[in-house]
Enzyme design. Structure first.
Site: not given
Length: 297
Positions: A144-145, A148, A222
């Site tokens: 997930h990071e 980003h 997100e």
């Protein structure tokens, strides 16, 4: 949660009011009038983007300092070795440079990514995450990071905030000039007390709406990062990680400068939702379940 939201809004509004006051002073010093729309727009852009870009450039340094994060250069144990290898594998798959990987001391399950460059970012996880999550769940959080970073979300948010700040500064002065002219019966040229009071009030009002727009963008990114995490680590792992995050949802010790970049955000209902940086976890999980599976090959 409400205190954190209130602090976030107060900080952003204070910045806009300060920028507005400086803008008004410089208008008087340098003779920039609202009739000179080009000059006003340039000055507003300088101040509107200035703070956002400076924050972006300093984001990694600020994150390390504010969280006390330990950047892993030489792994001290098997867990740190696993973190480095996992992020390296995901970064290669996402087509970005290897981020710095760090661990910070915090009891809650959380992680964040920041940095001004896709190829020079920082990915950090909390000690609480390492204690509470399985390797599969932690892998999804890291994915997930990394997503980003790959999406350039830090840069995008800085640009969005810069555009909104510029819009607020210009619009508040245009409307302030109209209000001042109305109150003075057309006798004022934009420098009366009505103008300055109107601009300060309008900076706060328009700044509030600008914050809502910025938070909408934040929530949207997100969902994208969740989808990217599912692509890199697997959908079921991403769903399991979000479900685990529900154990401490709404509880974060991240400093205000970094909270918007954590994987876990505050919770709220009604009007409060307009000012949240993250969508509710149940909505994020449902979005992953509703997503169409990617074709194989």
């Amino acid at each position: 949660m409400f205190k954190r939201v209130a602090l976030f809004l107060a900080t952003n509004l204070a910045v806009l009011v300060l920028l507005g006051a400086v803008m008004s002073i410089l208008q008087g010093v340098f003779g920039i009038r609202l009739g000179n729309q080009g000059g006003l727009l340039v000055m507003a852009a300088v101040f509107g983007f200035g703070g956002s870009l400076i924050s972006l450039l300093m984001s990694k340094w600020m994150a390390k300092r504010s969280t006390g994060a330990h950047v892993i250069t030489q792994p001290r144990n098997e867990a740190e070795q696993w973190l480095l290898q996992t992020v390296q594998r995901q970064a290669q798959a996402a087509g970005v440079g290897m981020p710095e990987v760090a661990i910070y001391e915090a009891p809650e399950i959380n992680a964040f990514a920041t940095g001004a460059n896709r190829n020079n970012a920082l990915v950090a996880v909390s000690t609480g995450l390492l204690r509470a999550m399985s390797r599969e769940e932690a892998e999804a959080v890291l994915a997930h990071e990394v997503s980003h970073v790959a999406n350039g979300d830090m840069v995008t948010m800085a640009l969005v905030q810069g555009v909104l700040n510029t819009f607020v500064i210009v619009l508040s002065r245009v409307v302030g000039r109209v209000i001042d002219g109305f109150l003075s019966g057309g006798r004022s040229e934009g420098g009366g007390i009505g103008y300055f009071v109107s601009v300060m009030v309008l900076d706060m009002i328009f700044g509030l709406f600008a914050s809502m727009i910025a938070m909408w963008f934040s929530r949207h990114r997100e969902f994208r990062a969740d989808a990217g995490g599912a692509h890199l680590a697997g959908r079921e792992k991403m769903i399991a990680a979000l479900q685990r995050l529900g154990q401490n949802q709404g509880h974060s010790t991240l400093p205000s400068q970094v909270q918007a970049f954590g994987i876990s955000g505050a919770v709220g209902h009604g009007l409060r939702r307009l000012f949240l940086t993250h969508p509710p976890l149940e909505e994020r999980i449902q979005a992953l379940r509703d997503a169409q599976p990617e074709p194989v090959g």
